[in-house]
Design an enzyme around this catalytic site. Structure first.
Site, PDB file in Angstrom:
ATOM      1  N   CYS A 180       3.809  -0.121  -9.620  1.00 24.28           N
ATOM      2  CA  CYS A 180       3.951  -0.580  -8.238  1.00 24.28           C
ATOM      3  C   CYS A 180       3.335   0.407  -7.258  1.00 24.28           C
ATOM      4  O   CYS A 180       3.559   1.618  -7.355  1.00 24.28           O
ATOM      5  CB  CYS A 180       5.427  -0.765  -7.892  1.00 24.28           C
ATOM      6  SG  CYS A 180       6.372  -1.747  -9.093  1.00 24.28           S
ATOM      7  N   CYS A 203      -1.202  -8.564   3.161  1.00 24.81           N
ATOM      8  CA  CYS A 203      -1.924  -7.404   2.627  1.00 24.81           C
ATOM      9  C   CYS A 203      -3.432  -7.527   2.794  1.00 24.81           C
ATOM     10  O   CYS A 203      -4.160  -6.537   2.625  1.00 24.81           O
ATOM     11  CB  CYS A 203      -1.587  -7.220   1.155  1.00 24.81           C
ATOM     12  SG  CYS A 203       0.173  -7.277   0.789  1.00 24.81           S
ATOM     13  N   LYS A 206      -2.600   1.900  -5.790  1.00 22.31           N
ATOM     14  CA  LYS A 206      -1.591   2.512  -6.641  1.00 22.31           C
ATOM     15  C   LYS A 206      -1.427   4.006  -6.379  1.00 22.31           C
ATOM     16  O   LYS A 206      -0.312   4.525  -6.379  1.00 22.31           O
ATOM     17  CB  LYS A 206      -1.983   2.275  -8.118  1.00 22.31           C
ATOM     18  CG  LYS A 206      -1.026   2.852  -9.129  1.00 22.31           C
ATOM     19  CD  LYS A 206       0.331   2.153  -9.062  1.00 22.31           C
ATOM     20  CE  LYS A 206       1.399   2.949  -9.769  1.00 22.31           C
ATOM     21  NZ  LYS A 206       1.750   4.205  -9.087  1.00 22.31           N
ATOM     22  N   HIS A 247      -1.063   2.135   0.171  1.00 25.99           N
ATOM     23  CA  HIS A 247      -1.265   0.762   0.654  1.00 25.99           C
ATOM     24  C   HIS A 247      -0.608   0.549   2.020  1.00 25.99           C
ATOM     25  O   HIS A 247       0.438  -0.094   2.119  1.00 25.99           O
ATOM     26  CB  HIS A 247      -0.695  -0.215  -0.377  1.00 25.99           C
ATOM     27  CG  HIS A 247      -0.873  -1.664  -0.043  1.00 25.99           C
ATOM     28  ND1 HIS A 247      -1.902  -2.149   0.735  1.00 25.99           N
ATOM     29  CD2 HIS A 247      -0.126  -2.751  -0.394  1.00 25.99           C
ATOM     30  CE1 HIS A 247      -1.786  -3.462   0.841  1.00 25.99           C
ATOM     31  NE2 HIS A 247      -0.713  -3.849   0.167  1.00 25.99           N
TER      32      HIS A 247
END
Length: 391
Positions: A210, A87, A332, A336
């Site tokens: 998540c 990430c 969020k 992402h």
């Protein structure tokens, strides 16, 4: 080492694009970047490119992805390097490009990131993401990233008394910010009651804790201080930057309620920039899960250890607060796309510091210094950047 400026930055909207591939998404962000350069630039001025990606469509083009993308935007002969650090791939692409310009290797470098995550099943996505953790002791034992961050959240609650409502306030805040961002994946506000009562994922985390899986790309153009004014009257300088690495497997670490890699990166960046946490006007931090943002508050020096809940209760990290965090919506709400996230954060900071945030409602007034924080996986790697506007 020379000072390095951002002279342009571009980003696609984040979301689901079933009719676009990685080449089209990258070209979209690349063109958006070119349009942001005030005085214009010939793309052939670019001398080096670093492009972050975990898998680009779950294996669509693992080998030589950077060459593929640069060729697609008409720059097949620019040396291009793919960067992978889960990430934090985009953040490490940006870090590499900064170092290339600062060292004098080149005057103008491109940092970019790309991911297309919405074209594979949820089962395959879990496998794909899981191999960024410790494969032998985490993934093969059945532990997902949601599970790892659930362990972090449980431990944090046990040690510091963080409540479920305080954790949910991260999601509520970031959805409120993201609802104002035209490039965010989820432009929808949620209530605290909704955030607390969401469908369980891994205790104590639920669906609202998540971040989503996302398609998207981001591109940042870097230039030496000596040449920056050729291209813009409003450069944004990267005055401090740092990178850190820790044990990949969480069971090998002394502590899981703070990420040492992020603390190391932040310390390097603050020292180089000559500023302190209290000098930061706003930050884009890595909130892949709500607890990740909570952990970041301490790692970045915004509060003492265990006091993140107080910041949330006081709304200190909300737009209009003492240190606004994730006014883009964060991972969020904004989304992402793994490889793009670090460069997308830089795109947001660049626009905020130039007073050009997409949608004036979320423009931070009189901001001079911004920070971005990009974490790989469950804290195995991290980058931190500090930016200042000039002119």
């Amino acid at each position: 080492m020379r000072r390095v400026a951002i002279i342009g930055a571009g980003q696609t909207p984040y979301g689901e694009f079933p009719t676009l591939g990685v080449k089209e998404l990258f070209a979209w962000a690349f063109k958006d970047m070119l349009h942001s350069v005030d005085k214009g630039i010939d793309p052939r001025e670019i001398q080096l490119a670093y492009i972050g990606s975990l898998s680009a469509g779950s294996g669509f083009q693992l080998g030589q992805l950077a060459a593929l993308l640069m060729g697609h935007v008409g720059l097949p002969h620019v040396p291009a390097i793919r960067v992978e650090n889960a990430c934090a791939s985009g953040g490490f692409a940006l870090y590499s490009a900064i170092c290339a310009v600062a060292s004098g290797k080149c005057d103008i470098a491109l940092a970019g990131g790309i991911e297309k995550m919405r074209d594979v099943s949820s089962t395959k996505t879990k496998y794909w993401l899981g191999i960024s953790g410790d494969t032998e002791f985490e993934r093969l034992a059945g532990l997902t990233f949601a599970g790892i961050y659930a362990l972090v959240a449980s431990r944090y609650m046990h040690e510091f008394g963080l409540t479920r409502e305080q954790l949910a306030k991260v999601a509520v805040k970031n959805h409120r910010h993201g609802a104002m961002n035209p490039k965010a994946q989820f432009r929808r506000e949620i209530t605290l009651e909704m955030a607390v009562a969401g469908a369980p994922v891994a205790y104590p985390l639920n669906i609202w804790d998540c971040c989503p899986t996302t398609d998207g790309a981001a591109v940042v153009l870097l230039c030496s201080e000596e040449r920056a004014r050729e291209f813009t009257d409003h450069p944004v300088y990267i005055i401090g930057y740092g990178a850190g690495t820790d044990y990949l497997a969480v069971q090998d670490r002394d502590c899981i309620t703070s990420f040492k890699a992020a603390r190391m990166a932040a310390q390097q960046a603050y020292k180089q920039a000559g500023v302190k946490p209290e000098d930061i006007d706003f930050a884009e931090v890595h909130d892949c899960f709500t607890i990740a943002e909570v952990v970041a508050y301490y790692d970045l020096g915004f509060c003492e250890k265990g006091e993140a809940g107080r910041l949330l209760d006081e709304e200190a990290t909300s737009l209009g607060g003492r240190i606004p965090v994730n006014v883009s919506g964060g991972l969020k709400s904004k989304g992402h796309p793994i490889g793009a996230t670090g460069c997308g954060q830089a795109y947001e900071v660049f626009n905020q510091l130039r007073g050009q945030a997409k949608n004036p409602e979320r423009q931070i007034k009189n901001a001079e210094i911004g920070l971005s924080h990009n974490v790989g996986g469950s804290g195995g790697t991290a980058t931190v950047f500090i930016y200042r506007r000039e002119g």
